[in-house]
Structures are given as structure tokens and as C-alpha cells.
Scaffold this motif. Structure first.
Motif, PDB file in Angstrom:
ATOM      1  N   PHE A   9       0.889  -1.294  -0.031  1.00 43.53           N
ATOM      2  CA  PHE A   9      -0.082   0.093  -0.001  1.00 43.53           C
ATOM      3  C   PHE A   9       0.742   1.419   0.161  1.00 43.53           C
ATOM      4  CE2 PHE A   9      -2.229   3.656   2.093  1.00 43.53           C
ATOM      5  CZ  PHE A   9      -3.980   3.925   1.731  1.00 43.53           C
ATOM      6  N   ILE A  10       1.916   1.327   0.842  1.00 43.38           N
ATOM      7  CA  ILE A  10       2.805   2.596   1.109  1.00 43.38           C
ATOM      8  C   ILE A  10       3.294   2.786  -0.537  1.00 43.38           C
ATOM      9  CG2 ILE A  10       4.826   3.269   1.549  1.00 43.38           C
ATOM     10  CD1 ILE A  10       4.489   1.929   4.523  1.00 43.38           C
ATOM     11  N   ARG A  11       3.899   1.795  -0.878  1.00 42.83           N
ATOM     12  CA  ARG A  11       5.017   1.565  -2.381  1.00 42.83           C
ATOM     13  C   ARG A  11       4.023   2.209  -2.999  1.00 42.83           C
ATOM     14  NH1 ARG A  11       9.812   2.052  -4.289  1.00 42.83           N
ATOM     15  NH2 ARG A  11      10.174  -0.349  -2.917  1.00 42.83           N
ATOM     16  N   ARG A  12       2.769   1.771  -3.577  1.00 43.15           N
ATOM     17  CA  ARG A  12       1.565   2.255  -4.679  1.00 43.15           C
ATOM     18  C   ARG A  12       1.130   3.599  -4.012  1.00 43.15           C
ATOM     19  NH1 ARG A  12      -0.225  -2.936  -3.329  1.00 43.15           N
ATOM     20  NH2 ARG A  12      -1.867  -2.137  -1.973  1.00 43.15           N
ATOM     21  N   ASN A  13       1.036   3.852  -3.338  1.00 43.73           N
ATOM     22  CA  ASN A  13       0.578   5.636  -3.065  1.00 43.73           C
ATOM     23  C   ASN A  13       1.983   6.507  -2.085  1.00 43.73           C
ATOM     24  OD1 ASN A  13      -2.512   5.221  -2.449  1.00 43.73           O
ATOM     25  ND2 ASN A  13      -1.756   3.473  -1.991  1.00 43.73           N
ATOM     26  N   LEU A  14       2.718   6.600  -2.975  1.00 44.40           N
ATOM     27  CA  LEU A  14       3.959   7.430  -2.669  1.00 44.40           C
ATOM     28  C   LEU A  14       3.980   8.506  -3.295  1.00 44.40           C
ATOM     29  CD1 LEU A  14       7.467   5.285  -3.377  1.00 44.40           C
ATOM     30  CD2 LEU A  14       6.342   5.868  -0.965  1.00 44.40           C
ATOM     31  N   ALA A  15       3.193   8.889  -4.198  1.00 47.56           N
ATOM     32  CA  ALA A  15       2.610  10.234  -4.908  1.00 47.56           C
ATOM     33  C   ALA A  15       1.503  10.740  -3.917  1.00 47.56           C
ATOM     34  CB  ALA A  15       2.846   9.787  -5.691  1.00 47.56           C
ATOM     35  N   HIS A  16       0.856  10.393  -3.623  1.00 48.29           N
ATOM     36  CA  HIS A  16      -0.173  10.680  -2.231  1.00 48.29           C
ATOM     37  C   HIS A  16       0.224  11.747  -1.098  1.00 48.29           C
ATOM     38  CE1 HIS A  16      -3.743  11.518  -0.584  1.00 48.29           C
ATOM     39  NE2 HIS A  16      -4.334  10.194  -0.706  1.00 48.29           N
ATOM     40  N   ALA A  17       0.123  13.041  -1.546  1.00 46.50           N
ATOM     41  CA  ALA A  17       1.008  14.077  -0.597  1.00 46.50           C
ATOM     42  C   ALA A  17       0.033  13.944   0.924  1.00 46.50           C
ATOM     43  CB  ALA A  17       0.773  15.355  -0.949  1.00 46.50           C
ATOM     44  N   ASP A  18      -1.048  13.440   1.215  1.00 42.94           N
ATOM     45  CA  ASP A  18      -1.205  12.877   2.015  1.00 42.94           C
ATOM     46  C   ASP A  18      -0.838  11.486   3.020  1.00 42.94           C
ATOM     47  OD1 ASP A  18      -2.304  15.472   2.854  1.00 42.94           O
ATOM     48  OD2 ASP A  18      -4.078  14.625   1.544  1.00 42.94           O
ATOM     49  N   LEU A  19       0.548  10.930   2.660  1.00 43.84           N
ATOM     50  CA  LEU A  19       0.614   9.402   3.238  1.00 43.84           C
ATOM     51  C   LEU A  19       1.073   9.550   3.975  1.00 43.84           C
ATOM     52  CD1 LEU A  19       0.796   6.151   2.139  1.00 43.84           C
ATOM     53  CD2 LEU A  19       2.771   6.786   1.606  1.00 43.84           C
ATOM     54  N   CYS A  20       0.002   8.916   5.493  1.00 44.06           N
ATOM     55  CA  CYS A  20       1.201   9.256   7.021  1.00 44.06           C
ATOM     56  C   CYS A  20       0.282   8.283   7.787  1.00 44.06           C
ATOM     57  CB  CYS A  20       0.099  10.090   6.817  1.00 44.06           C
ATOM     58  SG  CYS A  20      -1.327   9.893   7.224  1.00 44.06           S
ATOM     59  N   PRO A  21       0.595   7.113   8.808  1.00 48.54           N
ATOM     60  CA  PRO A  21       0.101   6.376   9.306  1.00 48.54           C
ATOM     61  C   PRO A  21      -0.902   6.741   9.692  1.00 48.54           C
ATOM     62  CG  PRO A  21       2.586   7.402  10.264  1.00 48.54           C
ATOM     63  CD  PRO A  21       1.802   7.778   9.036  1.00 48.54           C
ATOM     64  N   LYS A  22      -1.838   7.496   9.557  1.00 46.64           N
ATOM     65  CA  LYS A  22      -3.047   7.557  10.256  1.00 46.64           C
ATOM     66  C   LYS A  22      -4.039   6.711   9.223  1.00 46.64           C
ATOM     67  CE  LYS A  22      -7.147  10.426  11.589  1.00 46.64           C
ATOM     68  NZ  LYS A  22      -8.135  11.588  12.091  1.00 46.64           N
ATOM     69  N   MET A  23      -3.741   7.712   7.293  1.00 49.45           N
ATOM     70  CA  MET A  23      -4.153   7.580   6.493  1.00 49.45           C
ATOM     71  C   MET A  23      -3.870   5.652   6.024  1.00 49.45           C
ATOM     72  SD  MET A  23      -3.102   8.463   2.195  1.00 49.45           S
ATOM     73  CE  MET A  23      -3.812   7.606   0.886  1.00 49.45           C
ATOM     74  N   ILE A  24      -2.632   5.134   6.459  1.00 46.80           N
ATOM     75  CA  ILE A  24      -2.268   3.542   6.004  1.00 46.80           C
ATOM     76  C   ILE A  24      -2.908   3.045   7.330  1.00 46.80           C
ATOM     77  CG2 ILE A  24      -0.145   2.032   6.443  1.00 46.80           C
ATOM     78  CD1 ILE A  24       1.433   4.447   5.945  1.00 46.80           C
TER      79      ILE A  24
END
Length: 325
Positions: free
Chosen positions: A218-233
Motif C-alpha cells: 500500500f505504501i509503495r502504491r501511494n508514495l505519490a499521495h501527499a497525505d500518505l501518513c500512518p493514520k491513512m495507512i
């Protein structure tokens, strides 16, 4: 453009040495035992993004790994996925043997002891994949090396069809599409690894490992997402942030560090592309989730010892001038 190498035009007495040299350079370092008088075959090599794809068709043979330290240092970051397309094969590693038929595939590490045996004429496609692209620990990959993954079973059946399609059309993809296909293929393979681990009822932590694989994917697929953070994950996997942090307690990197390093790797790859048509440093940084150019520049220099523009200039100066005869 495909690199096609065939023994058809090579004298019979030279075919074994020729094939040995070709495979060592295009697929992996090896030592082969075969009947050289009848040795013949063809290798077609392509690139799909960061994947090196080599399709081999040949007579029956047996392959052992070469013990070559210089070659080993160049291959140590890659895992090989072998897709059986015709005939049969037996791949052995880590005291496990995988008997493969058409559509089946196997993962193995080409710099550790392994064997490939082809009892009949065969066709097999080898995908060399950077180990870091999986986003999993070595132990998790090594736990299923030398294990036959059936091409008609569950998620593996989808992956088998994808690998088959990639091997048939490798030369036809545009560079940007090829990069996307490579990443999606690795995500699918990581899912297969997770599924295989989840089936092992004897491992008490199998579920945790499978969850970690899904989180990393999931992290790899969403690296481009500016809001990627522990809460989102955590929300995406229906777990608490506290439990997510617990998953990473025994990891060598925190979640934040992992995201930063993977984003920097993607930026470094994009910055090294040919200057013609390459986006600006700022655009590349934004593409991979860096909203603050100054923070990106500091992080890049801390990781690689030079600024993003210095990295660009270094790669531009390394490209041969095609106008010079």
C-alpha cells in the motif's frame, strides 16, 4: 528493442560456450552441465520498466549457479521469478524443490545456491526484479524460494496470466506504461507472497507477516499521495495507528523513514532520466509527495551526498554523445 540471441548460426562445437556466455550476461551468472554436442537454443531479452525479462527456449539441460564474486556483487539486489511456459522444470533452493509445468512459476535468489533442471525441451521466461521493489524483508522472500506456485490456483492464476502477457508483448510497451506495469506486477507478486505466507498454519506470525506485506505494498502504491501518513495507512487496513507502529517495532526503519527513502528512490530514478522531456526538479518532487522543495533538497542531499540538480548533471554527463562517431 529486443535482444535476440540464438545458437542456430553457431557451429555445434561452440554452442555450449556461446550459450553459457550469453545467459551469464543477459540472465544471471551460472555454470551449466549439458551435452554440448546437441546444445542449442534461443534467448530473447527485453526491459519492461525496471524489470529485465529474458525468455529462454532450449533443449534439456541442467544449470548450477556460478561462484563468481564480481558477478555476485552486481546481482545481489535482484530476485528472479521463473515462469514455465512450455515443457517442465525442477527448481531447487533452500532445501526445497519446485516441479513446474506450463503456467507455474517460482521465485529464487540467483546468488545463493540453486539448481535448475529441464528434463525435456522447454521454454521459460525469467523476470529479474530489484529486491527493494518488493518492499519485504529477505526472510519473507526466502521462506518461499524454491516453492512451486501453481498458475491455476487463487491469486497466482492472475499473476501467471499477467507474467505470460508481459513476456509475449515486452517490446511493445511505451516507457511510462512499462514503468507502471512493472510496479503493478511487483505488487501482484507481493500479494502472492502474502498469500503463501498466510497459508502456512505452522507459522504463528504468518498473519502479521501477511499484513506487513499488504501495508508495504500500500505504501509503495501511494508514495505519490501527499497525505500518505500512518493514520491513512492504518485506516486503509482497518487497524489502529498504535498497532501499525507495533508492526514496525522490529523493522530496521520507522514508517516515516521508509516512506521518505522510497520517495527519494523514485525521485532519484526520475531525475536520472534523459534530459529531453524530463520534468523539472520541483515537478518530480511534487509527483512523489514532497510539497516543500527545500525539505526535498535537504533530504536528497542527506541521502545521496549531492543535490537533485547535481545528480541530474552527473547523469547527463554520463550519457555518451551520440553525435560523436
Amino acid at each position: 528493442m529486443s535482444l535476440v540471441l540464438s545458437t542456430d548460426s553457431v557451429p555445434a562445437a561452440d554452442r555450449f560456450a556461446y550459450r553459457h556466455d550469453v545467459i551469464s550476461k543477459t540472465c544471471f551468472p551460472l555454470r551449466m552441465n549439458a551435452t554440448w554436442e546437441s546444445f542449442c537454443g534461443t534467448i530473447v531479452t527485453d526491459r519492461i520498466g525496471f524489470l529485465l525479462v529474458s525468455s529462454v527456449a532450449a533443449e534439456a539441460e541442467h544449470v548450477d549457479p556460478a561462484r563468481c564474486l564480481s558477478a555476485q556483487s552486481e546481482r545481489e539486489d535482484f530476485i528472479t521469478v521463473g515462469l514455465q511456459r512450455e515443457g517442465s522444470a525442477v527448481v531447487t533452493q533452500d532445501n526445497r524443490s519446485a516441479a513446474l509445468g506450463p503456467g507455474d512459476f517460482v521465485l529464487y535468489d540467483a546468488i545463493r545456491p540453486y539448481q535448475l533442471a529441464f528434463p525435456e525441451r522447454f521454454r521459460m521466461t525469467f523476470f529479474q526484479i530489484p529486491r527493494r521493489a518488493f518492499g519485504v524483508r529477505n526472510g519473507e522472500i526466502n521462506s518461499i524460494t524454491g516453492t512451486a506456485i501453481r498458475g491455476d490456483d487463487g491469486v497466482a492464476s492472475v499473476v501467471s496470466r499477467v507474467l505470460e502477457e508481459l513476456s509475449r508483448n515486452a517490446r511493445d510497451y511505451d516507457p511510462e506504461i512499462a514503468e507502471m506495469l512493472a510496479r503493478n506486477t511487483v505488487d501482484l507478486l507481493a500479494t502472492v507472497i502474502a498469500e503463501q505466507l498466510g497459508r502456512d498454519a505452522m507459522r504463528t506470525d504468518a498473519a502479521k507477516h501477511a499484513l506487513m506485506l499488504r501495508v508495504r505494498g500500500f505504501i509503495r502504491r501511494n508514495l505519490a499521495h501527499a497525505d500518505l501518513c500512518p493514520k491513512m495507512i492504518a485506516a486503509a487496513h482497518h487497524i489502529s495507528v498504535r498497532y501499525l507502529y507495533r508492526l514496525f517495532e522490529k523493522e530496521s526503519k520507522t514508517i516515516g523513514r521508509l516512506i521518505l527513502e522510497w520517495r527519494l528512490e523514485e525521485c532519484r530514478r526520475d531525475l536520472a532520466r534523459p534530459a529531453h522531456g524530463r520534468p523539472s526538479v520541483t515537478v518530480i518532487a511534487h509527483r512523489w509527495g514532497f510539497q516543500n522543495p527545500a525539505h526535498f533538497s535537504r533530504s536528497f542531499r542527506a541521502a545521496y551526498g549531492m543535490s537533485p540538480r547535481e545528480w541530474q548533471a552527473f547523469n547527463d554527463s554520463s550519457v555518451p554523445d551520440s553525435s560523436v562517431p
